[in-house]
Design a protein around this motif. Sequence first.
Motif, PDB file in Angstrom:
ATOM      1  N   ARG A 172       6.740   2.067   6.966  1.00 52.69           N
ATOM      2  CA  ARG A 172       6.183   0.719   6.763  1.00 52.69           C
ATOM      3  C   ARG A 172       6.287   0.299   5.297  1.00 52.69           C
ATOM      4  N   TYR A 173       6.036   1.244   4.411  1.00 52.11           N
ATOM      5  CA  TYR A 173       6.127   0.980   2.972  1.00 52.11           C
ATOM      6  C   TYR A 173       7.563   0.621   2.587  1.00 52.11           C
ATOM      7  N   ALA A 174       8.526   1.397   3.079  1.00 55.28           N
ATOM      8  CA  ALA A 174       9.932   1.127   2.783  1.00 55.28           C
ATOM      9  C   ALA A 174      10.350  -0.243   3.309  1.00 55.28           C
ATOM     10  N   LEU A 175       9.889  -0.604   4.490  1.00 51.88           N
ATOM     11  CA  LEU A 175      10.196  -1.916   5.052  1.00 51.88           C
ATOM     12  C   LEU A 175       9.568  -3.032   4.208  1.00 51.88           C
ATOM     13  N   GLN A 185       0.837  -1.201   0.000  1.00 51.72           N
ATOM     14  CA  GLN A 185       0.000   0.000   0.000  1.00 51.72           C
ATOM     15  C   GLN A 185       0.871   1.251   0.000  1.00 51.72           C
ATOM     16  N   ARG A 186       0.528   2.207  -0.838  1.00 51.58           N
ATOM     17  CA  ARG A 186       1.280   3.458  -0.939  1.00 51.58           C
ATOM     18  C   ARG A 186       1.102   4.275   0.341  1.00 51.58           C
ATOM     19  N   PRO A 187       2.161   4.946   0.781  1.00 48.57           N
ATOM     20  CA  PRO A 187       2.098   5.706   2.040  1.00 48.57           C
ATOM     21  C   PRO A 187       1.348   7.030   1.899  1.00 48.57           C
TER      22      PRO A 187
END
Length: 60
Positions: free
Chosen positions: A40-43, A30-32
């Motif tokens: 969370r997105y990067a992780l 999901q896009r931040p």
Amino acid sequence: MQVFSAAFTAHIEATYHSQEVKNELCMAAQRPNADLEHLRYALAISSRLHQWSSDVASLE
């Protein structure tokens, strides 16, 4: 990025027989919308990149 995603998804569909593996490799991220979501997105993306690079069939 959408063109790469479509090509990668097609490659996974053609390479793997297990629906479970296909779903695991092609899970959407999901896009931040906020700062914490960006982390969370990067992780999630880092985790997927690691998973893809450790699977030889997904690199062919």
